[in-house]
Design a protein around this motif. Structure first.
Motif, PDB file in Angstrom:
ATOM      1  N   ARG A 244      -2.524   3.269  18.141  1.00  0.00           N
ATOM      2  CA  ARG A 244      -2.274   3.931  19.421  1.00  0.00           C
ATOM      3  C   ARG A 244      -3.487   3.949  20.345  1.00  0.00           C
ATOM      4  O   ARG A 244      -3.321   4.021  21.564  1.00  0.00           O
ATOM      5  CB  ARG A 244      -1.803   5.367  19.171  1.00  0.00           C
ATOM      6  CG  ARG A 244      -0.464   5.465  18.463  1.00  0.00           C
ATOM      7  CD  ARG A 244       0.646   4.820  19.288  1.00  0.00           C
ATOM      8  NE  ARG A 244       1.926   4.878  18.620  1.00  0.00           N
ATOM      9  CZ  ARG A 244       2.798   5.869  18.760  1.00  0.00           C
ATOM     10  NH1 ARG A 244       2.489   6.912  19.522  1.00  0.00           N
ATOM     11  NH2 ARG A 244       3.952   5.834  18.135  1.00  0.00           N
ATOM     12  N   LEU A 245      -4.681   3.895  19.788  1.00  0.00           N
ATOM     13  CA  LEU A 245      -5.863   4.037  20.633  1.00  0.00           C
ATOM     14  C   LEU A 245      -6.786   2.813  20.619  1.00  0.00           C
ATOM     15  O   LEU A 245      -7.164   2.303  21.677  1.00  0.00           O
ATOM     16  CB  LEU A 245      -6.664   5.275  20.203  1.00  0.00           C
ATOM     17  CG  LEU A 245      -5.951   6.629  20.332  1.00  0.00           C
ATOM     18  CD1 LEU A 245      -6.846   7.739  19.821  1.00  0.00           C
ATOM     19  CD2 LEU A 245      -5.546   6.889  21.782  1.00  0.00           C
ATOM     20  N   LEU A 246      -7.157   2.346  19.444  1.00  0.00           N
ATOM     21  CA  LEU A 246      -8.233   1.364  19.346  1.00  0.00           C
ATOM     22  C   LEU A 246      -7.764  -0.082  19.387  1.00  0.00           C
ATOM     23  O   LEU A 246      -8.516  -0.963  19.802  1.00  0.00           O
ATOM     24  CB  LEU A 246      -9.033   1.611  18.059  1.00  0.00           C
ATOM     25  CG  LEU A 246      -9.706   2.983  17.982  1.00  0.00           C
ATOM     26  CD1 LEU A 246     -10.407   3.159  16.647  1.00  0.00           C
ATOM     27  CD2 LEU A 246     -10.696   3.158  19.124  1.00  0.00           C
ATOM     28  N   GLU A 247      -6.545  -0.345  18.942  1.00  0.00           N
ATOM     29  CA  GLU A 247      -6.087  -1.734  18.929  1.00  0.00           C
ATOM     30  C   GLU A 247      -6.009  -2.309  20.337  1.00  0.00           C
ATOM     31  O   GLU A 247      -6.280  -3.494  20.557  1.00  0.00           O
ATOM     32  CB  GLU A 247      -4.723  -1.825  18.244  1.00  0.00           C
ATOM     33  CG  GLU A 247      -4.271  -3.261  17.998  1.00  0.00           C
ATOM     34  CD  GLU A 247      -2.935  -3.332  17.296  1.00  0.00           C
ATOM     35  OE1 GLU A 247      -2.739  -4.262  16.493  1.00  0.00           O
ATOM     36  OE2 GLU A 247      -2.082  -2.449  17.553  1.00  0.00           O
ATOM     37  N   LYS A 248      -5.666  -1.482  21.308  1.00  0.00           N
ATOM     38  CA  LYS A 248      -5.596  -1.949  22.694  1.00  0.00           C
ATOM     39  C   LYS A 248      -6.969  -2.351  23.211  1.00  0.00           C
ATOM     40  O   LYS A 248      -7.082  -3.178  24.115  1.00  0.00           O
ATOM     41  CB  LYS A 248      -5.006  -0.855  23.578  1.00  0.00           C
ATOM     42  CG  LYS A 248      -3.585  -0.453  23.187  1.00  0.00           C
ATOM     43  CD  LYS A 248      -3.092   0.692  24.049  1.00  0.00           C
ATOM     44  CE  LYS A 248      -1.689   1.127  23.631  1.00  0.00           C
ATOM     45  NZ  LYS A 248      -1.201   2.280  24.441  1.00  0.00           N
ATOM     46  N   ARG A 249      -8.006  -1.756  22.656  1.00  0.00           N
ATOM     47  CA  ARG A 249      -9.374  -2.074  23.062  1.00  0.00           C
ATOM     48  C   ARG A 249     -10.006  -3.116  22.142  1.00  0.00           C
ATOM     49  O   ARG A 249     -11.227  -3.282  22.128  1.00  0.00           O
ATOM     50  CB  ARG A 249     -10.215  -0.802  23.070  1.00  0.00           C
ATOM     51  CG  ARG A 249      -9.662   0.269  24.009  1.00  0.00           C
ATOM     52  CD  ARG A 249     -10.487   1.532  23.952  1.00  0.00           C
ATOM     53  NE  ARG A 249      -9.919   2.566  24.819  1.00  0.00           N
ATOM     54  CZ  ARG A 249     -10.420   3.792  24.945  1.00  0.00           C
ATOM     55  NH1 ARG A 249     -11.511   4.126  24.256  1.00  0.00           N
ATOM     56  NH2 ARG A 249      -9.846   4.669  25.745  1.00  0.00           N
ATOM     57  N   GLN A 250      -9.168  -3.762  21.363  1.00  0.00           N
ATOM     58  CA  GLN A 250      -9.608  -4.814  20.444  1.00  0.00           C
ATOM     59  C   GLN A 250     -10.614  -4.287  19.425  1.00  0.00           C
ATOM     60  O   GLN A 250     -11.576  -4.957  19.062  1.00  0.00           O
ATOM     61  CB  GLN A 250     -10.199  -5.994  21.224  1.00  0.00           C
ATOM     62  CG  GLN A 250      -9.184  -6.680  22.130  1.00  0.00           C
ATOM     63  CD  GLN A 250      -9.772  -7.845  22.883  1.00  0.00           C
ATOM     64  OE1 GLN A 250     -10.983  -7.931  23.064  1.00  0.00           O
ATOM     65  NE2 GLN A 250      -8.922  -8.759  23.331  1.00  0.00           N
ATOM     66  N   LEU A 251     -10.374  -3.068  18.974  1.00  0.00           N
ATOM     67  CA  LEU A 251     -11.178  -2.466  17.916  1.00  0.00           C
ATOM     68  C   LEU A 251     -10.286  -2.177  16.716  1.00  0.00           C
ATOM     69  O   LEU A 251      -9.090  -1.930  16.863  1.00  0.00           O
ATOM     70  CB  LEU A 251     -11.833  -1.166  18.400  1.00  0.00           C
ATOM     71  CG  LEU A 251     -12.875  -1.304  19.508  1.00  0.00           C
ATOM     72  CD1 LEU A 251     -13.335   0.069  19.970  1.00  0.00           C
ATOM     73  CD2 LEU A 251     -14.067  -2.128  19.035  1.00  0.00           C
ATOM     74  N   SER A 252     -10.880  -2.200  15.546  1.00  0.00           N
ATOM     75  CA  SER A 252     -10.127  -1.947  14.320  1.00  0.00           C
ATOM     76  C   SER A 252     -10.531  -0.601  13.739  1.00  0.00           C
ATOM     77  O   SER A 252     -11.712  -0.245  13.720  1.00  0.00           O
ATOM     78  CB  SER A 252     -10.385  -3.055  13.295  1.00  0.00           C
ATOM     79  OG  SER A 252      -9.720  -2.773  12.085  1.00  0.00           O
ATOM     80  N   PHE A 253      -9.533   0.140  13.275  1.00  0.00           N
ATOM     81  CA  PHE A 253      -9.800   1.430  12.646  1.00  0.00           C
ATOM     82  C   PHE A 253      -9.151   1.519  11.271  1.00  0.00           C
ATOM     83  O   PHE A 253      -9.380   2.468  10.538  1.00  0.00           O
ATOM     84  CB  PHE A 253      -9.265   2.559  13.544  1.00  0.00           C
ATOM     85  CG  PHE A 253      -9.899   3.893  13.287  1.00  0.00           C
ATOM     86  CD1 PHE A 253     -11.195   4.147  13.711  1.00  0.00           C
ATOM     87  CD2 PHE A 253      -9.212   4.892  12.631  1.00  0.00           C
ATOM     88  CE1 PHE A 253     -11.790   5.374  13.478  1.00  0.00           C
ATOM     89  CE2 PHE A 253      -9.796   6.132  12.395  1.00  0.00           C
ATOM     90  CZ  PHE A 253     -11.094   6.368  12.823  1.00  0.00           C
ATOM     91  N   LEU A 254      -8.356   0.516  10.931  1.00  0.00           N
ATOM     92  CA  LEU A 254      -7.589   0.525   9.688  1.00  0.00           C
ATOM     93  C   LEU A 254      -8.033  -0.649   8.826  1.00  0.00           C
ATOM     94  O   LEU A 254      -7.822  -1.808   9.182  1.00  0.00           O
ATOM     95  CB  LEU A 254      -6.092   0.427   9.990  1.00  0.00           C
ATOM     96  CG  LEU A 254      -5.127   0.533   8.804  1.00  0.00           C
ATOM     97  CD1 LEU A 254      -5.229   1.908   8.162  1.00  0.00           C
ATOM     98  CD2 LEU A 254      -3.702   0.259   9.256  1.00  0.00           C
ATOM     99  N   ILE A 255      -8.662  -0.358   7.698  1.00  0.00           N
ATOM    100  CA  ILE A 255      -9.103  -1.400   6.772  1.00  0.00           C
ATOM    101  C   ILE A 255      -8.569  -1.085   5.375  1.00  0.00           C
ATOM    102  O   ILE A 255      -8.251   0.061   5.049  1.00  0.00           O
ATOM    103  CB  ILE A 255     -10.644  -1.519   6.735  1.00  0.00           C
ATOM    104  CG1 ILE A 255     -11.293  -0.177   6.406  1.00  0.00           C
ATOM    105  CG2 ILE A 255     -11.165  -2.066   8.047  1.00  0.00           C
ATOM    106  CD1 ILE A 255     -12.809  -0.238   6.292  1.00  0.00           C
ATOM    107  N   GLY A 256      -8.470  -2.112   4.562  1.00  0.00           N
ATOM    108  CA  GLY A 256      -7.845  -1.975   3.254  1.00  0.00           C
ATOM    109  C   GLY A 256      -8.541  -1.016   2.312  1.00  0.00           C
ATOM    110  O   GLY A 256      -7.896  -0.386   1.464  1.00  0.00           O
ATOM    111  N   SER A 257      -9.855  -0.893   2.439  1.00  0.00           N
ATOM    112  CA  SER A 257     -10.585  -0.024   1.513  1.00  0.00           C
ATOM    113  C   SER A 257     -10.224   1.445   1.683  1.00  0.00           C
ATOM    114  O   SER A 257     -10.430   2.247   0.763  1.00  0.00           O
ATOM    115  CB  SER A 257     -12.093  -0.211   1.697  1.00  0.00           C
ATOM    116  OG  SER A 257     -12.468   0.009   3.040  1.00  0.00           O
TER     117      SER A 257
END
Length: 235
Positions: free
Chosen positions: A98-111
């Protein structure tokens, strides 16, 4: 009357008889060779015995310690583990999509999935405490980013191995061991950021900020559960 009879003369021939070689006593040179062979055989035998003993001990380790497995937890624990993991990953995923993907940032990683299994499935584990959760992901991200710039761009396979191994050792030395930190290091070293030098933002987003989000949810959910108290220690 005298008769002349022939006289026989004998000449004595002196023959130097050399001593016959001793067929029983072994010459020193040959004896030395035999002793060397015997010492080599003894050394080889001792080495073989040591290797065989080591292999037997090593093989027995695969049988385990024959300890009893942990008893099954009460069903309430499974309920709170599900609720905690659901809310923790939901919070991280919400911020990502909802927030970071639009700014081409990642907040969700597998670890973070592995972290959820630890902090909600085994909240009293030393690996689940805030020191390990935050410190582990932070150190893993730093190791991954540094190795990415120093080694990974030249040799990818070696870079991946060094990043994970370094993260494990550094977290052990700093007493912040958190198993998902190895995954964070591997993700950091293999990530493909838009800008070549922008991968150091991975340390703050998502590694540090995502771990803090997971910690916030863990503090709320684990302390709502009647038989849970989190954390066991902060630092």
């Amino acid at each position: 009357m005298k008769t002349n009879s022939p006289t026989l003369s004998f000449s004595v021939i002196n023959i130097d008889h050399k001593e016959a070689p001793d067929l029983i006593e072994v010459p020193p040179e040959t004896l030395a060779k035999i002793e060397n062979v015997e010492e080599t055989n003894v050394t080889s035998s001792l080495t073989f015995n040591k290797c065989w003993k080591w292999l037997r001990i090593y093989a027995k380790k695969f049988c385990g310690l024959h300890e009893e497995r942990p008893k099954r937890l009460p069903w309430q624990e499974y309920f709170w583990s599900f609720i905690g993991a659901f809310l923790g990953i939901a919070a991280v995923a919400f911020l990502h999509f909802r927030l970071l993907e639009k700014r081409q940032l990642s907040f969700l990683i597998g670890s973070f999935g592995a972290s959820a299994a630890i902090i909600f499935g085994a909240p009293r584990s030393p690996f689940a405490q805030p020191r390990s959760l935050i410190g582990g992901h932070l150190i893993g991200a730093i190791c991954g980013c540094v190795v990415r710039l120093a080694i990974y761009q030249f040799e990818k396979s070696v870079g991946c191995a060094i990043a994970v191994a370094t993260a494990i050792v550094v977290t052990q030395l700093t007493e912040t061991t958190h198993p998902p930190a190895g995954a964070t290091a591997l993700i950091a070293v293999t990530a493909h950021p838009i800008l070549p030098w922008a991968n150091f933002q991975f340390i703050l987003i998502p590694a540090l900020s995502g771990a803090c989000t997971m910690l916030f949810v863990a503090l709320i959910v684990n302390n709502i559960a009647p038989k849970r108290t989190y954390p066991s220690f902060w630092w």
